[in-house]
Structure formats: structure tokens, C-alpha cells
Design a protein around this motif. Structure first.
Motif, PDB file in Angstrom:
ATOM      1  N   LYS A 394       0.701  -1.261  -0.168  1.00 37.44           N
ATOM      2  CA  LYS A 394       0.056  -0.085  -0.127  1.00 37.44           C
ATOM      3  C   LYS A 394       0.896   1.193   0.125  1.00 37.44           C
ATOM      4  O   LYS A 394       0.468   2.043  -0.763  1.00 37.44           O
ATOM      5  CB  LYS A 394      -0.832  -0.012   1.226  1.00 37.44           C
ATOM      6  N   THR A 397       2.583   1.704  -3.405  1.00 39.27           N
ATOM      7  CA  THR A 397       1.575   2.096  -4.247  1.00 39.27           C
ATOM      8  C   THR A 397       0.988   3.399  -4.462  1.00 39.27           C
ATOM      9  O   THR A 397       0.891   4.327  -5.422  1.00 39.27           O
ATOM     10  CB  THR A 397       0.340   1.345  -4.221  1.00 39.27           C
ATOM     11  N   GLU A 398       0.976   3.949  -2.916  1.00 41.35           N
ATOM     12  CA  GLU A 398       0.450   5.249  -2.978  1.00 41.35           C
ATOM     13  C   GLU A 398       1.620   6.361  -2.938  1.00 41.35           C
ATOM     14  O   GLU A 398       1.653   7.521  -3.536  1.00 41.35           O
ATOM     15  CB  GLU A 398       0.315   5.593  -1.361  1.00 41.35           C
ATOM     16  N   THR A 403      -3.374   2.968  -6.564  1.00 39.55           N
ATOM     17  CA  THR A 403      -4.213   2.601  -5.644  1.00 39.55           C
ATOM     18  C   THR A 403      -4.351   1.127  -5.684  1.00 39.55           C
ATOM     19  O   THR A 403      -3.836   0.554  -6.721  1.00 39.55           O
ATOM     20  CB  THR A 403      -5.709   3.154  -5.986  1.00 39.55           C
ATOM     21  N   GLU A 405      -6.871  -2.414  -5.084  1.00 39.26           N
ATOM     22  CA  GLU A 405      -8.124  -2.871  -4.839  1.00 39.26           C
ATOM     23  C   GLU A 405      -8.050  -4.257  -4.491  1.00 39.26           C
ATOM     24  O   GLU A 405      -7.220  -5.164  -5.068  1.00 39.26           O
ATOM     25  CB  GLU A 405      -8.860  -2.606  -5.974  1.00 39.26           C
ATOM     26  N   ARG A 419      -3.107   0.007  -9.352  1.00 38.15           N
ATOM     27  CA  ARG A 419      -3.483   0.650 -10.756  1.00 38.15           C
ATOM     28  C   ARG A 419      -2.331   1.758 -10.330  1.00 38.15           C
ATOM     29  O   ARG A 419      -2.279   2.735  -9.439  1.00 38.15           O
ATOM     30  CB  ARG A 419      -4.756   1.473 -10.769  1.00 38.15           C
TER      31      ARG A 419
END
Length: 437
Positions: A394, A397-398, A403, A405, A419
């Protein structure tokens, strides 16, 4: 010379034994051309072929032993099916030994092995050796021949040439087959070397990634030391943080030495500035398959990418996919299937890792990416997992403005979709060149 011959025989006795047995078996098939006990056989062609093909075999010794083997074989067959006395059997078959003594002597005296690259001379000298040895055998037998001498001699020459051609042809076939086998072995070695280099490149990549991780931990430890050092009550904590930073620095130096050494050997084409996604997937796939093999897991894993691009964020992408794949492997247990895919869509690069493992309960979705949250434990030690993997996914990714999912059905499947904006991972110019949408 005798001592050297004994050494050769001792060293090559297995090859000599095989040759002698083959010649002996071939000597059991024959014809009587002159209505006497004199015989024509293909055994001499077999002997000539093998003497040419195995240059380390002692010529004369092998020929004599082959003659003895033929004598023993023919005598055994004759005594079994023809009720004649032992003396008569020996008189009929012993001249064969004389033939092979003469043939071995001629083969060695004429240095026929030196003629393997001169085809006409090779056939000529083999034929001469054969004709001469047949004449010696006929004289040894002393049996009257039916037919005029010209016909007999023509028969000897014709058969000798035929056997020489057969021997030379068989020799060249064996040599061609040997070259084919060697070529196959070279291809196999080259393939094995290529795979080994690919695996080393994968390991080199992970070493580089670890070096970067270690660099970050070292920096964090140092700044933790700086903050703790300003607090009078935390001198011991500050000293411990500084010791951690120093130790990590030493590990980093060792990693750097290893990375530099492997780079110098492999000279990899990939640099720290950019990697293609195809190369990233290859590295991850090789590492994952070795992990599965090492843990004896029967899990099928597939990788598919639709859009190949160059990125300078390969360490982050590898970290994200590695953590998701390891999570999927743990969810599958000992058997299962995992799919890793990539596609481009509306200014995004979409990665997905899907497995058919145990699934995740809906009530755990919100807590799954929290630091320290985990439902897994080590079966050997009983210790709970640290719960850092998905939180790390997480965070990375951030960091890339993306994001994560999650879709899951308990007992059926789990799918993580990451994504990432094109602008955060694709190097400038790559998107337009590939025609992304």
C-alpha cells in the motif's frame, strides 16, 4: 614398448573387450566361396571400422584377440551342431587366428590410421591388408581350391575392396554421429549456461534491490539516532540506534562488493536507470519458480503482460508484485494456481495478482493493509507474521500515486489489483511510442 603396450591394454581393456566380442559375433556369419573350409565374413570390416574409430586401441593385440574370439566362437558352434572331433575342429578353425595376426600386422605396419583423411589410400591399404591376410590363411590351410587361380584372386580382391568400403563408410558414419552428439552436447551446455546467466542476472537484480533497501534502512536508523541523541534520557537507545546504522552500513558495503563483482562478470545490459517490464516479469518469474521448487509447492504460476514499457521504478514494482505473489502462495498452501497480469488502460498501468487459494473474509478487508495486522503464523515456531507485506504494498503504491483494490471470495479466489498512473512509472517518450491509450 612392451611395458607401454601393457599399460594401454590395462587402460583400454573394456574397449578391447567390446571390440573383440563384436568381431567375434560378426565372425559367426560367413559363406564358403571355394567349397573348402575357407570363409568370407564381415567381421574384418567390423574390426577395421573400430580400429579406425578408436585410435587408442592397440592394433595388433586387438586383432589377435579378435581372431581368438572367432576361433572359440566357431569351434563352439561347430562342436554343438556337427559331431566332429576336437582335433578336427581346431584344424578347421585355427587358421582364422593366422588371418587376424596377419591383418593386425599389416594394419600396424602400413600405419593405416594415418590415412583416415585420404579416402582412396585408406581403401587401398585396407584392401591390400585383407588380400594379403587371406592369402596367408589359404596357404596355412593347404586345402586344394576349386577354380583357377585368377578367379580365386579376383574373388579375394573383390571381397577385400567391398569390406574396405564397408569399413570406411561405417567409420565416417560413426564420426559424423560423434560430431552430431558433440554438437548436441554443446547446445545443451550453451542452453544451461544461458539459463545460469539469466538466473545470476535475476539474483543480481535482487542484490541491487536489497542494497537500495539497506541504504534506506541505514538512513532511517541514522536519523533515529539523531532524534534520540537529543533526549538526555535516551542515551542507551541512541547508542543502540547508532550501532544498528553502523552494522547496516557494513552490510551495505559487502552487498556493493558482491554486486560489483557479479556485474563485472555478467556485464548486464540493464542499468539502474531503466528496465523493460518484460525483463522485470522475467526476474520475478525466475525467482518465484525457484522459491516454489525450494519449498516443494505444486502451484502453477503464469505471467502475462500486454504493454511492455521502460521504467525507472522497477524496484518498487518488483517489491509490490513480490509481496502480492508471496501472499498468494501462502493463501494457496501446497497446491493452487496464480496469475500475474499487466495491461494499460486510460492513462494507467494495471497490475493484477489473482490466486485460487483460501480467500479473505469481508470483515478483514479494512484491516488487511494496516501495519502489524496478519492472520498467518509460522507452523514451525508458532510466531505470528509481522503483517508488513501488504502495508508495504500500500505504501509503495501510494508513493507512486496509485491505488490497491481487493476482491475475494472465501474458499475460491483472491485478486489484488494495483493501478499506477503512467506518468509515475513509464519513462518519458515510452508511452507515445507504444501508442498507449
Amino acid at each position: 614398448m612392451v611395458v607401454e603396450l601393457i599399460r594401454v591394454v590395462r587402460r583400454e581393456y573394456k574397449s578391447i573387450l567390446i571390440v573383440v566380442l563384436l568381431v567375434g559375433l560378426a565372425g559367426l556369419a560367413y559363406i564358403y566361396p571355394f567349397h573348402t573350409h575357407f570363409r568370407f565374413t564381415v567381421s574384418v570390416a567390423v574390426l577395421a571400422t573400430l580400429l579406425l574409430y578408436f585410435p587408442r586401441l592397440p592394433t595388433f593385440t586387438t586383432a589377435v584377440l579378435s581372431g581368438i574370439a572367432i576361433f572359440i566362437g566357431r569351434s563352439a558352434v561347430q562342436m554343438t551342431f556337427d559331431p566332429v572331433g576336437l582335433t578336427q575342429v581346431m584344424m578347421i578353425n585355427s587358421p582364422a587366428i593366422v588371418y587376424y595376426i596377419s591383418y593386425g600386422a599389416c594394419f600396424q605396419a602400413l600405419r593405416i590410421r594415418r590415412l583416415v583423411d585420404n579416402l582412396p589410400a585408406l581403401i587401398l591399404f585396407l584392401s591390400v591388408s585383407d588380400v594379403f591376410s587371406n592369402i596367408v590363411e589359404l596357404l596355412t590351410r593347404g586345402e586344394p581350391l576349386k577354380g583357377n587361380p585368377e578367379t580365386v584372386f579376383s574373388s579375394l580382391v573383390g571381397v577385400a575392396v567391398l569390406r574396405a568400403v564397408l569399413a570406411v563408410g561405417a567409420y565416417y558414419v560413426l564420426r559424423r554421429y560423434q560430431a552430431f552428439v558433440l554438437a548436441e552436447e554443446q547446445v545443451a551446455r550453451y542452453t544451461e549456461l544461458t539459463v545460469m546467466i539469466a538466473q545470476l542476472k535475476a539474483e543480481l537484480y535482487y542484490l541491487k534491490k536489497s542494497s537500495q533497501d539497506i541504504e534506506q534502512v541505514m538512513e532511517d536508523s541514522y536519523w533515529l539516532y539523531k532524534r534520540l541523541y537529543t533526549r538526555d534520557s535516551a542515551d542507551s537507545d541512541a547508542a543502540q540506534a547508532l550501532a544498528v546504522a553502523r552494522n547496516i552500513h557494513e552490510v551495505k558495503k559487502d552487498y556493493s562488493r558482491v554486486v560489483t563483482g557479479i556485474e563485472n562478470i555478467l556485464q548486464p545490459s540493464a542499468t539502474l536507470h531503466g528496465l523493460r517490464l518484460a525483463e522485470i516479469f522475467f526476474v520475478i518469474e525466475q525467482n518465484t519458480r525457484r522459491y516454489l521448487a525450494g519449498h516443494d509447492k505444486n502451484i502453477a504460476i503464469s505471467f502475462k503482460h500486454e504493454y511492455d514499457f521502460v521504467t525507472d521504478q522497477h524496484y518498487a514494482i518488483v517489491s509490490i508484485l513480490d509481496d502480492l505473489i508471496i501472499n498468494a502462495i501462502e493463501a494457496c498452501g501446497d497446491t493452487g494456481a496464480i496469475r500475474v497480469t499487466e495491461r494499460a488502460s486510460a492513462g494507467e498501468i494495471v497490475f493484477a495478482v489473482e490466486d485460487n487459494g483460501c480467500g479473505i473474509k469481508a470483515e478483514d478487508f479494512d484491516l488487511l493493509f494496516e501495519v502489524g495486522y496478519s492472520t498467518k503464523f509460522c507452523p514451525e515456531t508458532g510466531k505470528m507474521s509481522t503483517g508488513l507485506g501488504l502495508s508495504h504494498v500500500k505504501n509503495l503504491t501510494e508513493m507512486l500515486a496509485g491505488t490497491v483494490e481487493l476482491e475475494s471470495e472465501v474458499g475460491r479466489m483472491t485478486k489484488f489489483t494495483v493501478r499506477l498512473p503512467v506518468r509515475s512509472i513509464v519513462l518519458p517518450g515510452e508511452w507515445a511510442e507504444e501508442g498507449g491509450t
